[in-house]
Write a protein that holds these residues in place. Sequence first.
Motif, mmCIF file in Angstrom:
data_model
loop_
_atom_site.group_PDB
_atom_site.id
_atom_site.type_symbol
_atom_site.label_atom_id
_atom_site.label_comp_id
_atom_site.label_asym_id
_atom_site.label_seq_id
_atom_site.Cartn_x
_atom_site.Cartn_y
_atom_site.Cartn_z
ATOM 1 N N GLY A 8 10.506 5.278 -2.579
ATOM 2 C CA GLY A 8 10.053 5.069 -3.945
ATOM 3 C C GLY A 8 9.220 3.810 -4.098
ATOM 4 O O GLY A 8 8.421 3.695 -5.037
ATOM 5 N N ALA A 9 9.374 2.868 -3.168
ATOM 6 C CA ALA A 9 8.572 1.646 -3.210
ATOM 7 C C ALA A 9 7.087 1.940 -3.018
ATOM 8 O O ALA A 9 6.237 1.112 -3.362
ATOM 9 C CB ALA A 9 9.048 0.670 -2.138
ATOM 10 N N LEU A 10 6.761 3.117 -2.462
ATOM 11 C CA LEU A 10 5.355 3.489 -2.316
ATOM 12 C C LEU A 10 4.670 3.586 -3.685
ATOM 13 O O LEU A 10 3.508 3.208 -3.838
ATOM 14 C CB LEU A 10 5.247 4.833 -1.583
ATOM 15 C CG LEU A 10 5.747 4.864 -0.142
ATOM 16 C CD1 LEU A 10 5.806 6.302 0.364
ATOM 17 C CD2 LEU A 10 4.831 4.029 0.758
ATOM 18 N N ALA A 61 4.273 -0.003 -5.013
ATOM 19 C CA ALA A 61 3.189 -0.689 -4.304
ATOM 20 C C ALA A 61 1.838 -0.284 -4.863
ATOM 21 O O ALA A 61 0.930 -1.113 -5.010
ATOM 22 C CB ALA A 61 3.269 -0.371 -2.804
ATOM 23 N N PHE A 62 1.694 0.988 -5.201
ATOM 24 C CA PHE A 62 0.431 1.461 -5.775
ATOM 25 C C PHE A 62 0.209 0.821 -7.139
ATOM 26 O O PHE A 62 -0.904 0.381 -7.454
ATOM 27 C CB PHE A 62 0.454 2.983 -5.898
ATOM 28 C CG PHE A 62 -0.911 3.595 -6.041
ATOM 29 C CD1 PHE A 62 -1.576 4.115 -4.937
ATOM 30 C CD2 PHE A 62 -1.541 3.647 -7.270
ATOM 31 C CE1 PHE A 62 -2.846 4.668 -5.061
ATOM 32 C CE2 PHE A 62 -2.802 4.205 -7.416
ATOM 33 C CZ PHE A 62 -3.457 4.714 -6.302
ATOM 34 N N ALA A 63 1.254 0.745 -7.956
ATOM 35 C CA ALA A 63 1.117 0.165 -9.293
ATOM 36 C C ALA A 63 0.736 -1.311 -9.210
ATOM 37 O O ALA A 63 -0.151 -1.779 -9.941
ATOM 38 C CB ALA A 63 2.423 0.333 -10.069
ATOM 39 N N VAL A 64 1.395 -2.053 -8.320
ATOM 40 C CA VAL A 64 1.073 -3.468 -8.159
ATOM 41 C C VAL A 64 -0.366 -3.637 -7.674
ATOM 42 O O VAL A 64 -1.106 -4.504 -8.135
ATOM 43 C CB VAL A 64 2.063 -4.138 -7.179
ATOM 44 C CG1 VAL A 64 1.606 -5.553 -6.836
ATOM 45 C CG2 VAL A 64 3.457 -4.166 -7.783
ATOM 46 N N GLY A 65 -0.774 -2.780 -6.729
ATOM 47 C CA GLY A 65 -2.149 -2.840 -6.236
ATOM 48 C C GLY A 65 -3.167 -2.576 -7.327
ATOM 49 O O GLY A 65 -4.234 -3.206 -7.377
ATOM 50 N N LEU A 68 2.993 2.272 3.677
ATOM 51 C CA LEU A 68 3.103 1.373 2.529
ATOM 52 C C LEU A 68 1.822 0.554 2.372
ATOM 53 O O LEU A 68 1.315 0.377 1.257
ATOM 54 C CB LEU A 68 4.308 0.451 2.711
ATOM 55 C CG LEU A 68 4.636 -0.498 1.549
ATOM 56 C CD1 LEU A 68 5.031 0.283 0.316
ATOM 57 C CD2 LEU A 68 5.752 -1.463 1.962
ATOM 58 N N ALA A 69 1.284 0.070 3.484
ATOM 59 C CA ALA A 69 0.040 -0.709 3.432
ATOM 60 C C ALA A 69 -1.124 0.143 2.934
ATOM 61 O O ALA A 69 -1.979 -0.333 2.166
ATOM 62 C CB ALA A 69 -0.273 -1.280 4.814
ATOM 63 N N THR A 70 -1.151 1.412 3.341
ATOM 64 C CA THR A 70 -2.247 2.277 2.883
ATOM 65 C C THR A 70 -2.172 2.513 1.381
ATOM 66 O O THR A 70 -3.209 2.648 0.724
ATOM 67 C CB THR A 70 -2.223 3.652 3.594
ATOM 68 O OG1 THR A 70 -1.052 4.391 3.210
ATOM 69 C CG2 THR A 70 -2.283 3.485 5.102
ATOM 70 N N ARG A 71 -0.963 2.529 0.813
ATOM 71 C CA ARG A 71 -0.844 2.708 -0.637
ATOM 72 C C ARG A 71 -1.395 1.494 -1.387
ATOM 73 O O ARG A 71 -2.013 1.638 -2.437
ATOM 74 C CB ARG A 71 0.619 2.947 -1.031
ATOM 75 C CG ARG A 71 1.240 4.200 -0.467
ATOM 76 C CD ARG A 71 0.397 5.426 -0.759
ATOM 77 N NE ARG A 71 0.411 5.780 -2.168
ATOM 78 C CZ ARG A 71 -0.412 6.652 -2.725
ATOM 79 N NH1 ARG A 71 -1.341 7.243 -1.998
ATOM 80 N NH2 ARG A 71 -0.330 6.929 -4.007
ATOM 81 N N VAL A 72 -1.166 0.311 -0.851
ATOM 82 C CA VAL A 72 -1.704 -0.893 -1.488
ATOM 83 C C VAL A 72 -3.225 -0.886 -1.424
ATOM 84 O O VAL A 72 -3.911 -1.142 -2.418
ATOM 85 C CB VAL A 72 -1.137 -2.161 -0.816
ATOM 86 C CG1 VAL A 72 -1.796 -3.417 -1.400
ATOM 87 C CG2 VAL A 72 0.375 -2.228 -0.992
#
Length: 406
Positions: A41-43, A46-50, A95-99
Amino acid sequence: MPFTVHLLALAAFAQGTSEFMLSGLVSDIAHDLHVSIPAAGALTSAFAVGMIIGAPLMAILSLRWSRRRALLTFLVAFLLVHVLGAVTTSFAVLLATRVVAALANAGFLAVAVATATGLAAPNAKGRATSVLLGGVTLACVAGVPAGAWLGQLWGWRSAFWAVALVSVPAIIAILASVPADSGPHRPSCAPTSARAELRTLRNLRLLVTLLLGALVNGATFCAYTYLAPLTTTVTGLTPAWVPAVLALFGLGSFLGVTAGGRFADTRPVPFLVAGASALLIGWIAFALTATVPTATAMLALLQGALSFAVGSTLISQVLYTATDAPTLAGGYATAAFNVGGALGPWLGGLPVTAGLDYRAPLWVSALLVAAALTLAGAAQALRRRPTARARAITEPAARPCDHLTD
């Protein structure tokens, strides 16, 4: 409306699908990559923060690029990280790709909003914004269910491949239709630095509009996030009905964006007052009648329409207010709406965690809209009795380029 604006909406559709599709893929991702469901769910977080960080940051980065170069850079980066996400076996890499995808998405939207409104007539910013955001709302209606269906059929990776493939026609369209400008995407007499565009944040009207957007979008995603468990635990429908209720909300959002574009350029203030008032009444009515299946279905459609009609109109008002910062204006709006999108679900979850049922987020949504109406009323009262200092902030002196919309 120029056809290029519709092509930009295609890219917005792909990016909107990417942003929301994980809601139906989290369990499969967690199982495949051997992590817990909360970790997967952190994915989404991470997208929202990005998106929040990336909107103004990427807009500043692109200030000295041509619009074509900026759009292509962000969209190609978005495509490539989805290819990487589709093939990786590492959760950390995913996770990095989502950011990175969020940063690219935020930058693309900031420039796309400026491009769409610049291509449209000077008094048609609202219509251009509604067409562009129509791609995002269509993602809720068609893209997200399609991603979930692909995930069930061929695994979660197929959804990532699909987003990458849908991005290809948009890249070709930008190459073919967006002019290959040689200079920065701004008029020659407009501000020439990020600092100059950032000065628009001194405009009190702009700050109020951004805060209103965050509150309204917070209310929207507060309710939307908990719509599925509301449908099953409060309304009493079976899980098979959840996609239909979510689709009704998505259909309403598309209809609302379309309707908002027709009024945002002509009578925005009456439309916002009437729309936000109806939105407040709707959230209260939804909370009171959530046990009735017919009411849940009807109000999901209605509230989706009202939420996005008001939200898209507020975005257009950001662009009308910040004419001296056409690119950062899009970044401001994107960041503000994603702040609401991140805080709304968190605020809605507080009463649920405290033991209340899933009607509680609807009451939180009503409170957020009520706060927006109160803020708008206070700002309007202040505007009617401006001091010399307030007038200087809210009504900056005209400059030679004030007639320009781009």
